[in-house]
Motif scaffolding. Structure first.
Motif, PDB file in Angstrom:
ATOM      1  N   GLU A  56       0.831  -1.208   0.000  1.00 41.79           N
ATOM      2  CA  GLU A  56       0.000   0.000   0.000  1.00 41.79           C
ATOM      3  C   GLU A  56       0.863   1.254   0.000  1.00 41.79           C
ATOM      4  O   GLU A  56       0.559   2.230  -0.663  1.00 41.79           O
ATOM      5  N   GLY A  60       1.296   3.385  -3.414  1.00 38.23           N
ATOM      6  CA  GLY A  60       0.572   4.646  -3.264  1.00 38.23           C
ATOM      7  C   GLY A  60       1.357   5.879  -3.675  1.00 38.23           C
ATOM      8  O   GLY A  60       0.786   6.852  -4.123  1.00 38.23           O
ATOM      9  N   THR A  61       2.688   5.837  -3.510  1.00 36.35           N
ATOM     10  CA  THR A  61       3.450   7.031  -3.877  1.00 36.35           C
ATOM     11  C   THR A  61       3.842   6.987  -5.343  1.00 36.35           C
ATOM     12  O   THR A  61       4.041   5.924  -5.913  1.00 36.35           O
ATOM     13  N   GLY A 233      -2.927   1.154 -11.390  1.00 31.37           N
ATOM     14  CA  GLY A 233      -3.596   1.680 -10.212  1.00 31.37           C
ATOM     15  C   GLY A 233      -3.620   0.722  -9.039  1.00 31.37           C
ATOM     16  O   GLY A 233      -2.995   0.934  -8.024  1.00 31.37           O
ATOM     17  N   THR A 234      -4.332  -0.369  -9.187  1.00 32.37           N
ATOM     18  CA  THR A 234      -4.354  -1.361  -8.116  1.00 32.37           C
ATOM     19  C   THR A 234      -3.886  -2.692  -8.658  1.00 32.37           C
ATOM     20  O   THR A 234      -3.620  -2.842  -9.835  1.00 32.37           O
TER      21      THR A 234
ATOM     22  N   ILE B 165      -6.328   6.677 -11.052  1.00 37.13           N
ATOM     23  CA  ILE B 165      -5.329   6.706  -9.977  1.00 37.13           C
ATOM     24  C   ILE B 165      -3.928   6.780 -10.582  1.00 37.13           C
ATOM     25  O   ILE B 165      -3.077   7.544 -10.125  1.00 37.13           O
ATOM     26  N   PHE B 207       0.031  11.802  -1.242  1.00 31.18           N
ATOM     27  CA  PHE B 207      -0.140  10.860  -2.356  1.00 31.18           C
ATOM     28  C   PHE B 207      -0.560   9.503  -1.845  1.00 31.18           C
ATOM     29  O   PHE B 207      -1.468   8.873  -2.405  1.00 31.18           O
ATOM     30  N   VAL B 208       0.090   9.018  -0.763  1.00 33.24           N
ATOM     31  CA  VAL B 208      -0.268   7.700  -0.236  1.00 33.24           C
ATOM     32  C   VAL B 208      -1.719   7.709   0.221  1.00 33.24           C
ATOM     33  O   VAL B 208      -2.494   6.804  -0.116  1.00 33.24           O
ATOM     34  N   SER B 211      -4.111   7.792  -2.752  1.00 34.48           N
ATOM     35  CA  SER B 211      -4.083   6.546  -3.516  1.00 34.48           C
ATOM     36  C   SER B 211      -4.768   5.421  -2.759  1.00 34.48           C
ATOM     37  O   SER B 211      -5.515   4.633  -3.351  1.00 34.48           O
ATOM     38  N   VAL B 212      -4.519   5.334  -1.447  1.00 35.43           N
ATOM     39  CA  VAL B 212      -5.118   4.233  -0.685  1.00 35.43           C
ATOM     40  C   VAL B 212      -6.630   4.388  -0.659  1.00 35.43           C
ATOM     41  O   VAL B 212      -7.371   3.434  -0.932  1.00 35.43           O
ATOM     42  N   SER B 215      -8.018   3.577  -4.065  1.00 36.88           N
ATOM     43  CA  SER B 215      -8.014   2.162  -4.454  1.00 36.88           C
ATOM     44  C   SER B 215      -9.090   1.397  -3.688  1.00 36.88           C
ATOM     45  O   SER B 215      -9.629   0.416  -4.202  1.00 36.88           O
TER      46      SER B 215
END
Lengths: 238, 228
Positions: A56, A60-61, A233-234, B165, B207-208, B211-212, B215
């Motif tokens: 994650e 994420g970054t 993305g994921t 994303i 950003f984290v 994004s989390v 998602s």
């Protein structure tokens, strides 16, 4: 049109840096992907948690944010690395997180009957992993790994922003010295395209080898599942 | 070096200014990617093989090359040429601005990805649907707008969400052409006081978080349109 290619020595030097970054980054990413991917299917909740945190956080970054953080922020708290090392770390950590999800997804996708068969045959957990599960999982991993490899190669262009002399950086230099803006960037893009095509050839070759090893016939069609899997993305397989 | 909370608070307005550009670039770029991607997909089914192959190789080329040189190409080469023409069509946008080049490059780059997604979605529509259209003698345009596309697009919504994303995470690259988006804003603030730790860390954490959260939203979309 071909004037730009007079500076081909510069371009080749840049391409060589790009290739070094791609190889270094993908080796680091591969190691991290296998380690954390296996952690993701562990029976211990703590080990699985470790996988979640890594995936994650680094998925994420953005690579560029990570790179800036390593390059500009970390030295202020006392960690200073060489630029190439920083770049390989940032690329490898970032792509490794996507890779870990691919590995985890592939291991989960191996049919359950295969696990049951290894238990029936009284194989040890190590034998089960190395002899039965992983060889089948690898054939599922390769196509998404191929996509990630291309993504990583494209990702290397961000290092030009921390003044590493890769292909993009040399392109900028040549553009400033010759003024041939259009053709310089055109040729830079062509260089990247050639590198990408060569990488794809390698991946296809590996896919065929693994399929033959498993006695399967390669499937050519890109299904909805594989396209979704390669989305940056994921991850795959939830 | 200690974390300076006072300083972190002071730089927030600058970072929020940057965030504005990040969001503009991501959302407008996404609109371009969604529309242009569909255009690529439909062109790849054109009856003329020259059109099909050209589109195939152009999209392959754009997809296989990095965004940063493409940004340079749009900003320095293409936009100066077409800006006056575009400006007469859309007079309220200044196409010489780096942000315009950034939005267009980001959108075009990701349109080659969304094209693949649409293609897979269309290929996933059962053959029987096509045959039913033939049996009902529907005109070609209605086959697409009323039968195939609604089913294909519904299936690919979660995947398209993933690319939103991905685009958000690629938007910092716009700093290569001097767009003052989130990362560039943090960098410029840091350069003023030579204190980079706080601004860049805040951006990374932002950003984290985004994004989390996004998602998780995409996973919810996946469950709702459960197909893949």
């Amino acid at each position: 049109m071909f004037d730009v290619l007079d500076s081909h020595e510069e371009l080749l030097k840049g391409a060589w840096i790009t290739i070094q970054l791609t190889v270094g980054g993908s080796l680091l990413a591969l190691v991290l992907a296998v380690l954390f991917g296996m952690a993701g299917v562990s029976s211990s909740r703590w080990v699985r948690g470790l996988n979640r945190v890594y995936v994650e956080f680094f998925r994420g970054t953005a690579t560029l944010v990570l790179l800036y953080w390593f390059f500009y922020a970390l030295p202020l708290v006392g960690f200073k690395f060489a630029p190439m090392f920083t770049a390989i770390m940032a690329l490898g950590l970032n792509v490794g997180a996507y890779g870990a999800e691919v590995v985890r997804g592939a291991i989960i996708s191996v049919p359950k009957a295969q696990y049951e068969a290894t238990i029936a045959l009284n194989l040890t957990p190590t034998q089960r992993m190395i002899r039965v599960i992983l060889p089948q999982a690898v054939s599922l991993m390769l196509p998404p790994f191929g996509n990630l490899l291309i993504e990583l190669m494209k990702g290397t262009a961000v290092v030009s922003l921390i003044t590493i002399g890769d292909l993009t950086f040399r392109g900028k230099e040549i553009q400033q010295s010759t003024g041939e803006t259009a053709w310089t960037f055109f040729w830079i893009l062509v260089f990247y395209f050639v590198i990408a095509q060569v990488l794809q050839l390698f991946v296809r070759f590996a896919e065929r080898r693994v399929d033959r090893m498993l006695g399967r016939r390669p499937s050519r069609d890109t299904s909805l599942a594989t396209v979704s899997a390669s989305a940056a993305g994921t991850g795959v397989g939830g | 070096m200690e974390w300076d909370w006072q300083y972190s608070g002071d730089i927030m307005p600058d970072l929020l200014d940057g965030l504005k550009y990040t969001i503009i670039a991501t959302l407008l770029g996404y609109v371009i990617a969604l529309v242009l991607g569909l255009v690529w997909t439909l062109l790849r089914r054109a009856p003329n093989p020259v059109v099909r192959q050209t589109v195939r190789w152009v999209t392959e080329f754009i997809r296989c090359t990095p965004l940063i040189p493409q940004l340079f190409f749009f900003y320095f080469v293409i936009l100066p040429q077409v800006a006056p023409a575009l400006h007469t069509v859309l007079p309220f946008i200044d196409f010489q601005e780096p942000i315009a080049a950034g939005v267009i490059a980001l959108g075009v780059h990701y349109s080659t990805y969304t094209a693949e997604v649409y293609r897979a979605g269309i290929a996933d529509v059962p053959r029987g649907q096509w045959e039913a259209c033939t049996a009902l003698n529907l005109p070609r345009s209605r086959v697409w707008t009323d039968v195939i596309l609604p089913q294909a697009i519904r299936k690919v919504i979660p995947t398209l969400g993933n690319y939103l994303i991905a685009m958000f995470k690629d938007s910092p690259m716009l700093l290569a052409i001097q767009v003052v988006e989130l990362l560039n804003a943090s960098f410029q603030v840091g350069a003023k006081s030579l204190k980079y730790l706080e601004p860049i860390t805040i951006v990374g954490v932002l950003f984290v978080i985004v994004s989390v959260i996004s998602s998780i939203l995409v996973r919810r979309l996946e469950r709702r349109y459960a197909t893949v």
